[in-house]
Design an enzyme around this catalytic site. Structure first.
Site, PDB file in Angstrom:
ATOM      1  N   ASP A   1      14.669   3.021   5.660  1.00 15.18           N
ATOM      2  CA  ASP A   1      13.786   2.257   4.762  1.00 15.18           C
ATOM      3  C   ASP A   1      14.584   1.554   3.666  1.00 15.18           C
ATOM      4  O   ASP A   1      14.413   0.358   3.428  1.00 15.18           O
ATOM      5  CB  ASP A   1      12.767   3.189   4.080  1.00 15.18           C
ATOM      6  CG  ASP A   1      11.597   3.529   4.978  1.00 15.18           C
ATOM      7  OD1 ASP A   1      11.734   3.369   6.203  1.00 15.18           O
ATOM      8  OD2 ASP A   1      10.549   3.968   4.461  1.00 15.18           O
TER       9      ASP A   1
ATOM     10  N   GLY B   1       2.198   4.971   0.749  1.00 18.31           N
ATOM     11  CA  GLY B   1       2.178   5.999   1.796  1.00 18.31           C
ATOM     12  C   GLY B   1       1.602   5.552   3.120  1.00 18.31           C
ATOM     13  O   GLY B   1       1.016   6.343   3.854  1.00 18.31           O
ATOM     14  N   ALA B   2       1.757   4.261   3.453  1.00 21.72           N
ATOM     15  CA  ALA B   2       1.150   3.752   4.682  1.00 21.72           C
ATOM     16  C   ALA B   2       2.191   3.296   5.698  1.00 21.72           C
ATOM     17  O   ALA B   2       1.855   2.639   6.675  1.00 21.72           O
ATOM     18  CB  ALA B   2       0.207   2.601   4.340  1.00 21.72           C
TER      19      ALA B   2
ATOM     20  N   GLY C   1       7.032   1.416   3.398  1.00 25.37           N
ATOM     21  CA  GLY C   1       8.242   1.633   2.600  1.00 25.37           C
ATOM     22  C   GLY C   1       8.032   1.437   1.111  1.00 25.37           C
ATOM     23  O   GLY C   1       8.937   0.989   0.405  1.00 25.37           O
ATOM     24  N   SER C   2       6.844   1.811   0.610  1.00 25.73           N
ATOM     25  CA  SER C   2       6.541   1.548  -0.802  1.00 25.73           C
ATOM     26  C   SER C   2       7.526   2.233  -1.753  1.00 25.73           C
ATOM     27  O   SER C   2       7.946   1.619  -2.745  1.00 25.73           O
ATOM     28  CB  SER C   2       5.103   1.975  -1.131  1.00 25.73           C
ATOM     29  OG  SER C   2       4.918   3.330  -0.815  1.00 25.73           O
ATOM     30  N   SER C   3       7.919   3.458  -1.450  1.00 23.14           N
ATOM     31  CA  SER C   3       8.796   4.149  -2.404  1.00 23.14           C
ATOM     32  C   SER C   3      10.219   3.596  -2.342  1.00 23.14           C
ATOM     33  O   SER C   3      10.902   3.516  -3.370  1.00 23.14           O
ATOM     34  CB  SER C   3       8.777   5.665  -2.203  1.00 23.14           C
ATOM     35  OG  SER C   3       9.174   5.989  -0.907  1.00 23.14           O
ATOM     36  N   ALA C   4      10.658   3.175  -1.159  1.00 26.75           N
ATOM     37  CA  ALA C   4      11.994   2.562  -1.063  1.00 26.75           C
ATOM     38  C   ALA C   4      11.994   1.225  -1.805  1.00 26.75           C
ATOM     39  O   ALA C   4      12.964   0.883  -2.496  1.00 26.75           O
ATOM     40  CB  ALA C   4      12.379   2.358   0.402  1.00 26.75           C
ATOM     41  N   ALA C   5      10.895   0.477  -1.692  1.00 26.28           N
ATOM     42  CA  ALA C   5      10.799  -0.809  -2.398  1.00 26.28           C
ATOM     43  C   ALA C   5      10.786  -0.575  -3.908  1.00 26.28           C
ATOM     44  O   ALA C   5      11.382  -1.349  -4.666  1.00 26.28           O
ATOM     45  CB  ALA C   5       9.546  -1.557  -1.959  1.00 26.28           C
TER      46      ALA C   5
ATOM     47  N   PRO D   1       0.834  -1.205   0.000  1.00 22.26           N
ATOM     48  CA  PRO D   1       0.000   0.000   0.000  1.00 22.26           C
ATOM     49  C   PRO D   1       0.874   1.263   0.000  1.00 22.26           C
ATOM     50  O   PRO D   1       1.923   1.292   0.641  1.00 22.26           O
ATOM     51  CB  PRO D   1      -0.793  -0.094   1.315  1.00 22.26           C
ATOM     52  CG  PRO D   1      -0.647  -1.494   1.789  1.00 22.26           C
ATOM     53  CD  PRO D   1       0.632  -2.020   1.198  1.00 22.26           C
TER      54      PRO D   1
HETATM   55  O1  PMV Z   1       8.460   6.083   5.188  1.00 25.74           O
HETATM   56  P1  PMV Z   1       7.790   5.677   6.428  1.00 25.74           P
HETATM   57  O2  PMV Z   1       6.446   6.215   6.619  1.00 25.74           O
HETATM   58  O3  PMV Z   1       7.901   4.234   6.654  1.00 25.74           O
HETATM   59  O4  PMV Z   1       8.607   6.369   7.643  1.00 25.74           O
HETATM   60  C1  PMV Z   1       9.964   6.240   7.801  1.00 25.74           C
HETATM   61  C2  PMV Z   1      10.365   6.508   9.180  1.00 25.74           C
HETATM   62  C3  PMV Z   1      10.667   7.947   9.578  1.00 25.74           C
HETATM   63  O5  PMV Z   1      11.511   7.804  10.724  1.00 25.74           O
HETATM   64  C4  PMV Z   1       9.418   8.688   9.971  1.00 25.74           C
HETATM   65  C5  PMV Z   1      11.378   8.736   8.504  1.00 25.74           C
HETATM   66  C6  PMV Z   1      12.805   8.282   8.258  1.00 25.74           C
HETATM   67  O6  PMV Z   1      13.361   8.705   7.253  1.00 25.74           O
HETATM   68  O7  PMV Z   1      13.378   7.543   9.059  1.00 25.74           O
END
Ligand code: PMV
Length: 328
Positions: free
Chosen positions: A152, A103-104, A107-111, A101
Protein backbone atom coordinates in the site's frame (compact mmCIF):
# COMPACT_ATOMS: atom_id res chain seq x y z
CA UNK A 1 7.11 30.19 6.12
CA UNK A 2 4.55 29.70 3.33
CA UNK A 3 1.62 27.28 3.61
CA UNK A 4 2.17 23.95 1.89
CA UNK A 5 -0.45 21.62 0.46
CA UNK A 6 0.41 18.06 -0.54
CA UNK A 7 -1.72 15.10 -1.42
CA UNK A 8 -1.64 11.32 -1.73
CA UNK A 9 -3.77 9.04 -3.87
CA UNK A 10 -5.86 6.03 -2.96
CA UNK A 11 -4.78 2.65 -4.31
CA UNK A 12 -6.27 -0.57 -5.61
CA UNK A 13 -4.84 -4.06 -5.60
CA UNK A 14 -5.40 -5.60 -9.01
CA UNK A 15 -4.30 -9.12 -8.04
CA UNK A 16 -2.36 -10.89 -5.31
CA UNK A 17 -3.61 -9.41 -2.03
CA UNK A 18 -2.99 -11.53 1.08
CA UNK A 19 -0.53 -13.85 -0.73
CA UNK A 20 1.71 -10.77 -0.92
CA UNK A 21 1.96 -10.78 2.90
CA UNK A 22 3.65 -14.22 2.58
CA UNK A 23 6.27 -13.12 0.05
CA UNK A 24 4.36 -13.72 -3.19
CA UNK A 25 4.04 -10.99 -5.83
CA UNK A 26 1.03 -8.71 -6.31
CA UNK A 27 0.02 -5.94 -8.68
CA UNK A 28 -1.28 -2.60 -7.37
CA UNK A 29 -2.37 0.55 -9.17
CA UNK A 30 -2.85 4.11 -7.91
CA UNK A 31 -6.38 5.46 -7.84
CA UNK A 32 -5.13 8.94 -8.53
CA UNK A 33 -8.39 10.84 -8.71
CA UNK A 34 -9.44 9.74 -5.24
CA UNK A 35 -7.15 11.69 -2.93
CA UNK A 36 -6.27 12.84 0.54
CA UNK A 37 -5.03 16.43 0.95
CA UNK A 38 -2.88 17.81 3.75
CA UNK A 39 -2.23 21.53 4.23
CA UNK A 40 0.33 22.83 6.73
CA UNK A 41 0.29 26.56 7.49
CA UNK A 42 1.92 28.81 10.08
CA UNK A 43 -0.29 29.47 13.11
CA UNK A 44 -0.28 31.53 16.27
CA UNK A 45 -0.93 29.08 19.08
CA UNK A 46 -1.00 29.62 22.84
CA UNK A 47 2.04 27.41 23.30
CA UNK A 48 4.85 28.35 20.88
CA UNK A 49 6.32 25.55 18.75
CA UNK A 50 3.16 23.48 18.85
CA UNK A 51 1.11 21.85 16.19
CA UNK A 52 -2.64 21.77 15.77
CA UNK A 53 -4.10 18.82 13.82
CA UNK A 54 -7.49 19.31 12.20
CA UNK A 55 -9.19 16.47 10.35
CA UNK A 56 -12.31 17.64 8.55
CA UNK A 57 -13.50 14.06 7.88
CA UNK A 58 -13.00 12.83 11.44
CA UNK A 59 -14.33 16.14 12.75
CA UNK A 60 -11.40 16.34 15.12
CA UNK A 61 -9.30 19.29 16.21
CA UNK A 62 -6.44 18.48 18.55
CA UNK A 63 -3.19 19.92 19.78
CA UNK A 64 -0.25 17.63 19.18
CA UNK A 65 0.94 17.65 22.81
CA UNK A 66 -2.55 16.70 23.99
CA UNK A 67 -2.82 13.70 21.66
CA UNK A 68 -2.38 10.28 23.24
CA UNK A 69 0.82 8.47 22.30
CA UNK A 70 -1.00 5.65 20.51
CA UNK A 71 -2.69 7.96 18.01
CA UNK A 72 -1.44 7.06 14.51
CA UNK A 73 -1.13 10.69 13.39
CA UNK A 74 1.04 11.47 16.41
CA UNK A 75 3.22 8.45 15.65
CA UNK A 76 3.58 9.57 12.02
CA UNK A 77 4.68 13.07 13.02
CA UNK A 78 7.15 11.81 15.65
CA UNK A 79 8.63 9.37 13.15
CA UNK A 80 9.08 12.11 10.55
CA UNK A 81 10.65 14.62 12.98
CA UNK A 82 13.04 11.97 14.29
CA UNK A 83 14.00 11.02 10.73
CA UNK A 84 14.66 14.66 9.82
CA UNK A 85 16.51 15.24 13.10
CA UNK A 86 14.19 18.14 13.98
CA UNK A 87 13.62 18.83 17.67
CA UNK A 88 11.45 21.93 17.50
CA UNK A 89 9.10 23.25 14.85
CA UNK A 90 7.42 26.60 14.19
CA UNK A 91 3.79 26.70 15.39
CA UNK A 92 1.58 25.42 12.63
CA UNK A 93 -1.78 23.92 11.74
CA UNK A 94 -1.99 20.65 9.84
CA UNK A 95 -5.33 20.21 8.08
CA UNK A 96 -6.39 16.87 6.61
CA UNK A 97 -9.25 16.28 4.22
CA UNK A 98 -9.84 13.05 2.38
CA UNK A 99 -12.06 11.55 -0.33
CA UNK A 100 -10.85 8.05 0.53
CA UNK A 101 -13.36 5.81 2.34
CA UNK A 102 -11.86 4.39 5.53
CA UNK A 103 -11.06 0.71 5.89
CA UNK A 104 -12.47 -0.23 2.49
CA UNK A 105 -9.33 -1.48 0.72
CA UNK A 106 -8.45 1.89 -0.82
CA UNK A 107 -5.34 2.37 1.31
CA UNK A 108 -6.70 5.23 3.41
CA UNK A 109 -4.18 4.87 6.22
CA UNK A 110 -1.21 4.59 3.84
CA UNK A 111 -2.44 7.71 2.03
CA UNK A 112 -2.72 9.49 5.38
CA UNK A 113 0.87 8.62 6.24
CA UNK A 114 2.23 9.61 2.81
CA UNK A 115 0.15 12.83 2.74
CA UNK A 116 1.28 13.94 6.21
CA UNK A 117 4.94 13.10 5.55
CA UNK A 118 4.87 14.91 2.19
CA UNK A 119 3.24 18.08 3.47
CA UNK A 120 5.02 18.42 6.81
CA UNK A 121 8.48 17.65 5.42
CA UNK A 122 7.97 20.24 2.65
CA UNK A 123 6.75 22.81 5.20
CA UNK A 124 9.91 22.20 7.24
CA UNK A 125 12.06 22.72 4.15
CA UNK A 126 12.89 19.09 3.36
CA UNK A 127 11.79 17.28 0.27
CA UNK A 128 11.60 13.53 0.65
CA UNK A 129 12.26 11.11 -2.20
CA UNK A 130 9.59 8.48 -2.96
CA UNK A 131 11.76 5.79 -1.39
CA UNK A 132 12.07 7.71 1.89
CA UNK A 133 8.35 8.46 1.92
CA UNK A 134 7.60 4.80 1.31
CA UNK A 135 9.85 3.64 4.16
CA UNK A 136 8.57 6.19 6.65
CA UNK A 137 4.94 5.57 5.74
CA UNK A 138 5.48 1.81 5.97
CA UNK A 139 6.94 2.13 9.47
CA UNK A 140 4.03 4.27 10.59
CA UNK A 141 1.52 1.87 8.99
CA UNK A 142 2.96 -0.86 11.20
CA UNK A 143 1.82 1.07 14.27
CA UNK A 144 -1.71 0.81 12.93
CA UNK A 145 -1.88 -2.60 11.26
CA UNK A 146 0.99 -4.78 12.45
CA UNK A 147 1.80 -7.42 9.84
CA UNK A 148 1.77 -5.83 6.40
CA UNK A 149 3.41 -6.49 3.06
CA UNK A 150 4.19 -2.82 2.40
CA UNK A 151 2.44 -2.79 -0.99
CA UNK A 152 0.00 0.00 0.00
CA UNK A 153 2.62 2.53 1.01
CA UNK A 154 4.81 1.69 -1.99
CA UNK A 155 2.11 2.15 -4.63
CA UNK A 156 0.92 5.36 -2.95
CA UNK A 157 4.40 6.84 -2.44
CA UNK A 158 5.35 6.17 -6.10
CA UNK A 159 1.86 6.68 -7.51
CA UNK A 160 2.49 4.26 -10.35
CA UNK A 161 1.23 0.82 -11.28
CA UNK A 162 3.60 -1.67 -9.65
CA UNK A 163 4.52 -5.34 -9.53
CA UNK A 164 5.49 -5.79 -5.91
CA UNK A 165 7.18 -8.59 -4.01
CA UNK A 166 8.70 -8.26 -0.58
CA UNK A 167 12.47 -8.22 -0.66
CA UNK A 168 12.60 -7.53 -4.42
CA UNK A 169 13.03 -4.28 -6.33
CA UNK A 170 9.71 -2.66 -7.18
CA UNK A 171 8.82 -2.98 -10.88
CA UNK A 172 6.86 -0.17 -12.51
CA UNK A 173 4.26 -1.56 -14.93
CA UNK A 174 3.30 0.17 -18.14
CA UNK A 175 0.16 -1.43 -19.56
CA UNK A 176 0.15 -1.52 -23.34
CA UNK A 177 -3.49 -0.43 -23.66
CA UNK A 178 -5.67 1.83 -21.58
CA UNK A 179 -7.61 -0.20 -19.03
CA UNK A 180 -11.14 0.72 -17.98
CA UNK A 181 -12.32 -0.08 -14.49
CA UNK A 182 -15.41 0.14 -12.38
CA UNK A 183 -14.75 0.28 -8.65
CA UNK A 184 -17.41 -0.40 -6.04
CA UNK A 185 -17.59 -0.07 -2.29
CA UNK A 186 -19.55 -3.01 -0.87
CA UNK A 187 -20.40 -0.85 2.14
CA UNK A 188 -19.21 -3.67 4.44
CA UNK A 189 -16.15 -3.24 6.62
CA UNK A 190 -13.65 -5.69 8.06
CA UNK A 191 -10.36 -4.18 9.27
CA UNK A 192 -7.45 -5.50 7.18
CA UNK A 193 -5.70 -6.56 10.36
CA UNK A 194 -8.66 -8.87 11.03
CA UNK A 195 -8.78 -10.51 7.60
CA UNK A 196 -4.98 -10.92 7.65
CA UNK A 197 -5.21 -12.53 11.11
CA UNK A 198 -8.03 -14.82 9.91
CA UNK A 199 -5.89 -16.09 7.04
CA UNK A 200 -2.86 -16.49 9.33
CA UNK A 201 -4.97 -18.70 11.59
CA UNK A 202 -6.17 -20.80 8.63
CA UNK A 203 -2.62 -21.10 7.34
CA UNK A 204 -1.49 -22.44 10.69
CA UNK A 205 -4.28 -25.02 10.82
CA UNK A 206 -4.44 -25.98 7.14
CA UNK A 207 -0.97 -25.30 5.80
CA UNK A 208 -1.06 -28.04 3.16
CA UNK A 209 -4.30 -26.63 1.72
CA UNK A 210 -3.58 -22.91 1.94
CA UNK A 211 0.06 -22.77 0.78
CA UNK A 212 -0.62 -24.25 -2.68
CA UNK A 213 -3.35 -21.64 -3.13
CA UNK A 214 -0.73 -18.91 -2.66
CA UNK A 215 1.31 -20.51 -5.45
CA UNK A 216 -1.76 -20.50 -7.70
CA UNK A 217 -2.26 -16.80 -6.93
CA UNK A 218 1.39 -16.18 -7.82
CA UNK A 219 0.85 -17.79 -11.23
CA UNK A 220 -2.22 -15.61 -11.79
CA UNK A 221 -0.27 -12.48 -10.88
CA UNK A 222 2.51 -13.41 -13.33
CA UNK A 223 -0.12 -14.08 -16.04
CA UNK A 224 -1.73 -10.71 -15.31
CA UNK A 225 1.61 -8.91 -15.58
CA UNK A 226 2.21 -10.55 -18.95
CA UNK A 227 -1.34 -9.68 -20.06
CA UNK A 228 -0.74 -6.03 -19.15
CA UNK A 229 2.46 -5.93 -21.17
CA UNK A 230 0.98 -7.52 -24.29
CA UNK A 231 -2.36 -5.72 -23.94
CA UNK A 232 -4.51 -8.87 -23.63
CA UNK A 233 -7.47 -7.73 -21.56
CA UNK A 234 -9.31 -11.06 -21.81
CA UNK A 235 -6.30 -12.77 -20.26
CA UNK A 236 -6.08 -10.13 -17.54
CA UNK A 237 -9.80 -10.40 -16.75
CA UNK A 238 -9.59 -14.18 -16.59
CA UNK A 239 -6.64 -13.97 -14.16
CA UNK A 240 -8.67 -11.59 -11.98
CA UNK A 241 -11.64 -13.99 -11.99
CA UNK A 242 -9.44 -16.93 -11.04
CA UNK A 243 -7.85 -14.87 -8.29
CA UNK A 244 -11.33 -14.09 -6.95
CA UNK A 245 -12.22 -17.81 -6.92
CA UNK A 246 -9.26 -18.51 -4.67
CA UNK A 247 -10.05 -15.55 -2.41
CA UNK A 248 -13.55 -17.00 -2.03
CA UNK A 249 -12.10 -20.41 -1.09
CA UNK A 250 -9.82 -18.70 1.43
CA UNK A 251 -12.86 -17.13 3.10
CA UNK A 252 -11.90 -13.58 2.17
CA UNK A 253 -14.94 -12.62 0.13
CA UNK A 254 -18.41 -11.92 1.58
CA UNK A 255 -21.98 -12.50 0.41
CA UNK A 256 -22.26 -8.86 -0.74
CA UNK A 257 -18.93 -9.00 -2.59
CA UNK A 258 -20.07 -12.27 -4.19
CA UNK A 259 -23.28 -10.59 -5.32
CA UNK A 260 -21.37 -7.64 -6.77
CA UNK A 261 -18.87 -9.91 -8.55
CA UNK A 262 -21.77 -11.83 -10.19
CA UNK A 263 -23.53 -8.61 -11.16
CA UNK A 264 -20.31 -7.24 -12.67
CA UNK A 265 -19.70 -10.38 -14.72
CA UNK A 266 -23.32 -10.46 -15.93
CA UNK A 267 -23.00 -6.83 -17.01
CA UNK A 268 -20.00 -7.66 -19.19
CA UNK A 269 -16.97 -7.30 -16.90
CA UNK A 270 -13.89 -9.01 -18.33
CA UNK A 271 -12.86 -9.74 -14.75
CA UNK A 272 -14.14 -8.85 -11.28
CA UNK A 273 -12.77 -9.44 -7.83
CA UNK A 274 -12.45 -8.00 -4.36
CA UNK A 275 -9.55 -5.61 -3.87
CA UNK A 276 -7.59 -5.25 -0.63
CA UNK A 277 -8.22 -6.92 2.69
CA UNK A 278 -11.62 -8.33 1.68
CA UNK A 279 -14.46 -9.71 3.83
CA UNK A 280 -16.16 -6.52 2.62
CA UNK A 281 -14.55 -3.37 1.27
CA UNK A 282 -13.79 -2.76 -2.37
CA UNK A 283 -14.47 -4.52 -5.64
CA UNK A 284 -12.52 -3.92 -8.86
CA UNK A 285 -13.96 -4.83 -12.25
CA UNK A 286 -12.16 -4.63 -15.60
CA UNK A 287 -14.47 -3.65 -18.42
CA UNK A 288 -14.60 -2.52 -22.01
CA UNK A 289 -15.09 1.21 -22.44
CA UNK A 290 -18.55 0.78 -24.01
CA UNK A 291 -19.87 -1.20 -21.03
CA UNK A 292 -18.28 0.89 -18.27
CA UNK A 293 -21.34 3.05 -17.47
CA UNK A 294 -23.72 0.11 -17.73
CA UNK A 295 -21.55 -1.92 -15.37
CA UNK A 296 -21.51 0.93 -12.84
CA UNK A 297 -25.32 1.02 -12.97
CA UNK A 298 -25.51 -2.76 -12.52
CA UNK A 299 -23.35 -2.56 -9.39
CA UNK A 300 -25.51 0.16 -7.88
CA UNK A 301 -28.62 -1.94 -8.59
CA UNK A 302 -26.92 -4.94 -6.97
CA UNK A 303 -26.48 -2.94 -3.74
CA UNK A 304 -23.06 -1.25 -3.93
CA UNK A 305 -22.74 1.61 -1.44
CA UNK A 306 -20.81 3.66 -3.97
CA UNK A 307 -19.38 3.22 -7.45
CA UNK A 308 -16.62 4.95 -9.42
CA UNK A 309 -15.26 4.56 -12.93
CA UNK A 310 -11.63 5.18 -13.72
CA UNK A 311 -9.11 4.45 -16.48
CA UNK A 312 -5.48 3.40 -16.33
CA UNK A 313 -3.88 4.83 -19.47
CA UNK A 314 -1.74 2.65 -21.67
CA UNK A 315 2.00 3.20 -21.62
CA UNK A 316 1.75 6.05 -19.15
CA UNK A 317 2.71 6.21 -15.53
CA UNK A 318 -0.33 7.75 -13.87
CA UNK A 319 -4.07 8.15 -14.15
CA UNK A 320 -5.56 11.12 -16.02
CA UNK A 321 -8.11 13.27 -14.21
CA UNK A 322 -10.97 11.30 -15.65
CA UNK A 323 -12.63 9.94 -12.55
CA UNK A 324 -16.37 10.09 -12.60
CA UNK A 325 -18.09 9.51 -9.33
CA UNK A 326 -21.55 8.02 -9.36
CA UNK A 327 -23.61 8.49 -6.23
CA UNK A 328 -26.53 6.06 -6.03
O1 PMV B 1 -5.14 -2.36 3.35
P1 PMV B 1 -5.94 -3.09 2.36
O2 PMV B 1 -7.27 -3.50 2.81
O3 PMV B 1 -5.93 -2.42 1.06
O4 PMV B 1 -5.21 -4.51 2.12
C1 PMV B 1 -3.88 -4.63 1.79
C2 PMV B 1 -3.60 -5.91 1.16
C3 PMV B 1 -3.27 -7.10 2.05
O5 PMV B 1 -2.54 -7.98 1.18
C4 PMV B 1 -4.51 -7.80 2.54
C5 PMV B 1 -2.42 -6.74 3.25
C6 PMV B 1 -1.00 -6.34 2.89
O6 PMV B 1 -0.33 -5.80 3.76
O7 PMV B 1 -0.54 -6.57 1.77
Amino acid sequence: MPAITASASAKLILLGEHAVVYGHPAIAIPFSDMRLHVTVEPAILAKPGSLRVISTDMQSDQLFYEMSDDQPIKQMIILLLEYLGIKSIPSCTLRISSQIPLGAGFGSSAALAVGIMRALSAFLGHSLAEKELDQLAYQSEQFIHGRLSGIDTTVIAWEQAIYYQRGHAVEVLKPLNTLHFVIADSGERTPTVQSVAYLAMRLEREETIIKPRFHEIEKQVITAKHALHIGDQQMLGEAMNQNQNILVDLGLSSPMLGKLVSAAREAGALGAKLSGGGQGGALIALTKTETQAELAEALISAGAANVWTTDLPGNQLSFPSSLRRTIP
